[in-house]
Design a protein around this motif. Sequence first.
Motif, short mmCIF file in Angstrom:
data_model
loop_
_atom_site.label_atom_id
_atom_site.label_comp_id
_atom_site.label_asym_id
_atom_site.label_seq_id
_atom_site.Cartn_x
_atom_site.Cartn_y
_atom_site.Cartn_z
N PHE A 264 88.60 81.88 19.97
CA PHE A 264 87.56 81.22 21.68
C PHE A 264 88.67 81.79 22.54
CE2 PHE A 264 88.21 78.57 25.68
CZ PHE A 264 86.16 78.68 25.91
N PHE A 265 90.10 81.55 22.71
CA PHE A 265 90.63 82.60 23.55
C PHE A 265 91.36 83.66 23.69
CE2 PHE A 265 92.49 77.77 23.97
CZ PHE A 265 91.99 77.73 25.06
N ASP A 266 90.81 84.16 22.93
CA ASP A 266 90.88 85.64 22.37
C ASP A 266 90.29 86.53 22.28
OD1 ASP A 266 94.14 85.74 21.25
OD2 ASP A 266 93.16 85.57 19.47
N TYR A 267 88.91 86.35 22.53
CA TYR A 267 87.69 87.16 22.80
C TYR A 267 86.66 85.84 24.23
CZ TYR A 267 89.14 89.12 18.80
OH TYR A 267 89.78 89.19 17.46
N TYR A 268 86.35 84.69 24.27
CA TYR A 268 85.44 84.58 25.16
C TYR A 268 86.41 83.44 26.53
CZ TYR A 268 82.83 84.91 20.88
OH TYR A 268 82.29 85.72 20.10
N TYR A 269 88.07 83.37 26.04
CA TYR A 269 87.47 82.61 27.46
C TYR A 269 88.59 83.39 28.46
CZ TYR A 269 90.85 79.78 30.19
OH TYR A 269 91.69 78.89 31.86
N VAL A 270 87.77 83.63 29.65
CA VAL A 270 88.56 84.49 30.77
C VAL A 270 88.84 83.11 31.78
CG1 VAL A 270 87.49 85.78 32.95
CG2 VAL A 270 86.09 85.88 30.55
N ASP A 271 90.43 83.72 32.37
CA ASP A 271 91.22 83.25 32.92
C ASP A 271 90.99 83.03 34.13
OD1 ASP A 271 93.17 82.03 33.64
OD2 ASP A 271 95.06 82.80 33.73
N ARG A 272 90.62 82.61 35.61
CA ARG A 272 90.33 81.81 36.41
C ARG A 272 91.84 82.06 37.27
NH1 ARG A 272 85.50 79.17 38.35
NH2 ARG A 272 87.44 78.86 39.74
N VAL B 132 89.88 77.91 17.68
CA VAL B 132 90.56 77.81 19.01
C VAL B 132 91.09 79.14 19.58
CG1 VAL B 132 92.60 76.34 20.71
CG2 VAL B 132 91.11 76.11 18.74
#
Length: 83
Positions: free
Chosen positions: A14-22, A11
């Motif tokens: 995922f948040f460090d490298y893949y998730y893009v906050d829109r 998890v």
Amino acid sequence: MRYDRFTEADVQEFFDYYYVDRGIIKWQGYYLSDHLNALKRDAEQRTAKLQWDEKHYGIGEEPGKGRKKRTSRGGRSAVRKKR
């Protein structure tokens, strides 16, 4: 590929490298939409006021085509001319 169980490390990765906050982009879109709606509403109000003014005051009409001058009895103008 489907995972039935995610570890804390998965998890975090995922948040460090893949998730893009829109979030901010989405917020700016809402802000722009509200702004455009306000501009449209303002333009409609201005148009309605202009149409009302033209109808009641004869603004924007050609000279002589607007409202008739007020006359007294006998058809003479109620406004006296200066001598």
